[in-house]
Design a protein around this motif. Structure first.
Motif, PDB file in Angstrom:
ATOM      1  N   UNK A   8       0.831  -1.208   0.000  1.00 29.76           N
ATOM      2  CA  UNK A   8       0.000   0.000   0.000  1.00 29.76           C
ATOM      3  C   UNK A   8       0.864   1.257   0.000  1.00 29.76           C
ATOM      4  N   UNK A   9       0.207   2.383  -0.207  1.00 30.52           N
ATOM      5  CA  UNK A   9       0.893   3.664  -0.208  1.00 30.52           C
ATOM      6  C   UNK A   9       0.546   4.484   1.016  1.00 30.52           C
ATOM      7  N   UNK A  10       0.767   5.788   0.907  1.00 30.67           N
ATOM      8  CA  UNK A  10       0.469   6.687   2.013  1.00 30.67           C
ATOM      9  C   UNK A  10      -1.025   6.710   2.320  1.00 30.67           C
ATOM     10  N   UNK A  11      -1.310   6.796   3.611  1.00 31.06           N
ATOM     11  CA  UNK A  11      -2.644   7.073   4.145  1.00 31.06           C
ATOM     12  C   UNK A  11      -3.649   5.933   4.017  1.00 31.06           C
ATOM     13  N   UNK A  12      -3.210   4.763   3.610  1.00 38.11           N
ATOM     14  CA  UNK A  12      -4.093   3.597   3.606  1.00 38.11           C
ATOM     15  C   UNK A  12      -3.464   2.484   4.437  1.00 38.11           C
ATOM     16  N   UNK A  13      -4.300   1.729   5.132  1.00 36.46           N
ATOM     17  CA  UNK A  13      -3.826   0.595   5.929  1.00 36.46           C
ATOM     18  C   UNK A  13      -3.696  -0.639   5.046  1.00 36.46           C
ATOM     19  N   UNK A  14      -2.797  -1.533   5.418  1.00 37.37           N
ATOM     20  CA  UNK A  14      -2.572  -2.743   4.616  1.00 37.37           C
ATOM     21  C   UNK A  14      -3.826  -3.598   4.488  1.00 37.37           C
ATOM     22  N   UNK A  15      -4.728  -3.516   5.459  1.00 40.03           N
ATOM     23  CA  UNK A  15      -5.959  -4.314   5.398  1.00 40.03           C
ATOM     24  C   UNK A  15      -6.883  -3.868   4.279  1.00 40.03           C
ATOM     25  N   UNK A  16      -6.597  -2.699   3.672  1.00 40.08           N
ATOM     26  CA  UNK A  16      -7.411  -2.238   2.537  1.00 40.08           C
ATOM     27  C   UNK A  16      -7.263  -3.157   1.335  1.00 40.08           C
ATOM     28  N   UNK A  31      -1.730 -14.901  -1.932  1.00 43.32           N
ATOM     29  CA  UNK A  31      -1.583 -13.474  -1.640  1.00 43.32           C
ATOM     30  C   UNK A  31      -1.052 -13.161  -0.236  1.00 43.32           C
ATOM     31  N   UNK A  32      -0.289 -12.079  -0.160  1.00 41.36           N
ATOM     32  CA  UNK A  32       0.252 -11.575   1.102  1.00 41.36           C
ATOM     33  C   UNK A  32       0.141 -10.051   1.090  1.00 41.36           C
ATOM     34  N   UNK A  33      -0.057  -9.481   2.267  1.00 41.27           N
ATOM     35  CA  UNK A  33      -0.008  -8.026   2.417  1.00 41.27           C
ATOM     36  C   UNK A  33       0.536  -7.725   3.799  1.00 41.27           C
ATOM     37  N   UNK A  34       1.465  -6.814   3.870  1.00 43.78           N
ATOM     38  CA  UNK A  34       2.056  -6.468   5.159  1.00 43.78           C
ATOM     39  C   UNK A  34       2.096  -4.960   5.307  1.00 43.78           C
ATOM     40  N   UNK A  35       1.978  -4.501   6.521  1.00 45.02           N
ATOM     41  CA  UNK A  35       2.036  -3.075   6.778  1.00 45.02           C
ATOM     42  C   UNK A  35       3.440  -2.530   6.658  1.00 45.02           C
ATOM     43  N   UNK A  36       3.554  -1.224   6.704  1.00 49.69           N
ATOM     44  CA  UNK A  36       4.851  -0.561   6.700  1.00 49.69           C
ATOM     45  C   UNK A  36       5.522  -0.732   8.060  1.00 49.69           C
ATOM     46  N   UNK A  38       6.447  -0.435  11.641  1.00 51.22           N
ATOM     47  CA  UNK A  38       5.780   0.248  12.748  1.00 51.22           C
ATOM     48  C   UNK A  38       4.272   0.328  12.626  1.00 51.22           C
ATOM     49  N   UNK A  39       3.715  -0.049  11.475  1.00 51.73           N
ATOM     50  CA  UNK A  39       2.269   0.070  11.275  1.00 51.73           C
ATOM     51  C   UNK A  39       1.508  -0.941  12.131  1.00 51.73           C
ATOM     52  N   UNK A  40       0.606  -0.495  12.996  1.00 55.25           N
ATOM     53  CA  UNK A  40      -0.175  -1.416  13.820  1.00 55.25           C
ATOM     54  C   UNK A  40      -1.083  -2.304  12.975  1.00 55.25           C
ATOM     55  N   UNK A  41      -1.627  -3.326  13.602  1.00 53.04           N
ATOM     56  CA  UNK A  41      -2.407  -4.334  12.880  1.00 53.04           C
ATOM     57  C   UNK A  41      -3.776  -3.850  12.429  1.00 53.04           C
ATOM     58  N   UNK A  42      -4.304  -2.797  13.036  1.00 52.34           N
ATOM     59  CA  UNK A  42      -5.647  -2.332  12.690  1.00 52.34           C
ATOM     60  C   UNK A  42      -5.640  -0.834  12.396  1.00 52.34           C
ATOM     61  N   UNK A  43      -6.663  -0.384  11.672  1.00 53.35           N
ATOM     62  CA  UNK A  43      -6.823   1.037  11.386  1.00 53.35           C
ATOM     63  C   UNK A  43      -6.956   1.818  12.684  1.00 53.35           C
ATOM     64  N   UNK A  44      -7.748   1.306  13.613  1.00 52.21           N
ATOM     65  CA  UNK A  44      -7.980   2.003  14.879  1.00 52.21           C
ATOM     66  C   UNK A  44      -6.687   2.188  15.653  1.00 52.21           C
ATOM     67  N   UNK A  84       3.378   2.613  -2.853  1.00 53.66           N
ATOM     68  CA  UNK A  84       3.564   1.176  -3.018  1.00 53.66           C
ATOM     69  C   UNK A  84       3.863   0.811  -4.455  1.00 53.66           C
ATOM     70  N   UNK A  85       3.330   1.588  -5.398  1.00 58.33           N
ATOM     71  CA  UNK A  85       3.630   1.371  -6.810  1.00 58.33           C
ATOM     72  C   UNK A  85       5.063   1.736  -7.151  1.00 58.33           C
ATOM     73  N   UNK A  86       5.567   2.807  -6.516  1.00 56.47           N
ATOM     74  CA  UNK A  86       6.985   3.124  -6.705  1.00 56.47           C
ATOM     75  C   UNK A  86       7.866   2.025  -6.128  1.00 56.47           C
ATOM     76  N   UNK A  87       7.528   1.548  -4.916  1.00 53.97           N
ATOM     77  CA  UNK A  87       8.338   0.497  -4.292  1.00 53.97           C
ATOM     78  C   UNK A  87       8.316  -0.773  -5.147  1.00 53.97           C
TER      79      UNK A  87
END
Length: 264
Positions: A8-16, A31-36, A38-44, A84-87
């Motif tokens: 993912x990119x800026x301002x969106x959580x990996x769960x999106x 499929x796999x998706x991981x946060x950046x 330090x990114x916590x597991x949930x949006x909250x 995320x597209x740049x990465x």
């Protein structure tokens, strides 16, 4: 099964990426998706602790995802949105993936267009130099301008409530200075003729990464003999991976991967 890593990119959580992961899994991918970092597991939790992702830069993020790739059961396909597209393009150029789909990808070094709408969309970060070392959030109104200008106000509010999180300002500062830095972390190996296929996808109504940026990225690959394709969705904005039309973008990516003969 071929692994697919969603970035993912800026301002969106990996769960999106959850709907995409379900669709790719049903199509036979792993499929796999991981946060950046330090990114916590949930949006909250991410909203409650913005400092957890502060001062994370492009090199940190690329290294983080390279380590994730090394732990996968095989060389993956990368699907990235915005930064995320740049990465995804950087990692593909480093020969760490078999292919990549870069959706409304943030601009990298050598890409010159800087539309006014991009400046407006990223102003919440650039309004203060100290934001380079801080995490920055978008208000509902700022999110609508930057992400969801092609959907209804109601849907924009729903998307903001569901997925928007604070993100580090450092990657934007690094990308903004890329063309003035000889060793910018926003450098992509566009001339790597041995890399796997790349699909650049753009939304014609995107204000954060307008089509002029994506078309300029596409031109940077003209000296590479590797497959590089460009798909445009004229009526879509930066929210195209999460709004009601996400399935059209995901299906197009799956069809393109089929065309490349990439196994599932």
């Amino acid at each position: 099964m071929t692994p697919v890593l969603f970035i993912h990119g800026l301002w969106l959580h990996s769960s999106s990426w959850a709907p995409w992961m379900e669709m790719f899994s049903a199509a036979g991918y792993d499929p796999y998706a991981a946060g950046w970092p330090g990114e916590p597991d949930t949006v909250e939790a991410a909203r409650a602790n913005p400092d957890a992702v502060a001062d994370v830069g492009i090199d940190d993020l690329v290294e983080h995802h390279a380590k994730l790739i090394a732990e996968l059961p095989g060389k993956p396909i990368l699907v990235g949105h915005s930064f995320g597209g740049m990465f995804a393009q950087k990692l593909l150029g480093m020969d760490l993936a078999v292919a990549a789909v870069a959706i409304d990808a943030a601009q990298f070094k050598g890409v010159l267009p800087l539309p006014l709408s991009s400046l407006h969309a990223t102003f919440p970060v650039f309004r203060g130099p100290s934001n380079k070392h801080r995490a920055v959030s978008l208000t509902e109104e700022q999110f609508r301008y930057a992400f969801a200008g092609a959907v209804s106000e109601e849907e924009s509010r729903e998307l903001w409530a569901a997925w928007a999180i604070p993100s580090p300002g450092k990657p934007l500062f690094e990308a903004a200075s890329a063309n003035f830095s000889p060793h910018s972390p926003a450098t992509v190996a566009t001339r790597n003729a041995e890399r796997g296929p790349l699909l650049l996808t753009m939304g014609g109504q995107d204000r954060t990464v307008p089509e002029a940026i994506t078309k300029a990225e596409y031109k940077k690959y003209r000296d590479s003999g590797a497959i590089t394709d460009l798909h445009e969705f004229p009526d879509r904005s930066h929210s195209l991976t999460i709004d009601h039309g996400w399935m059209e973008i995901a299906r197009d990516a799956l069809d393109w991967l089929d065309e490349q003969g990439l196994g599932r």
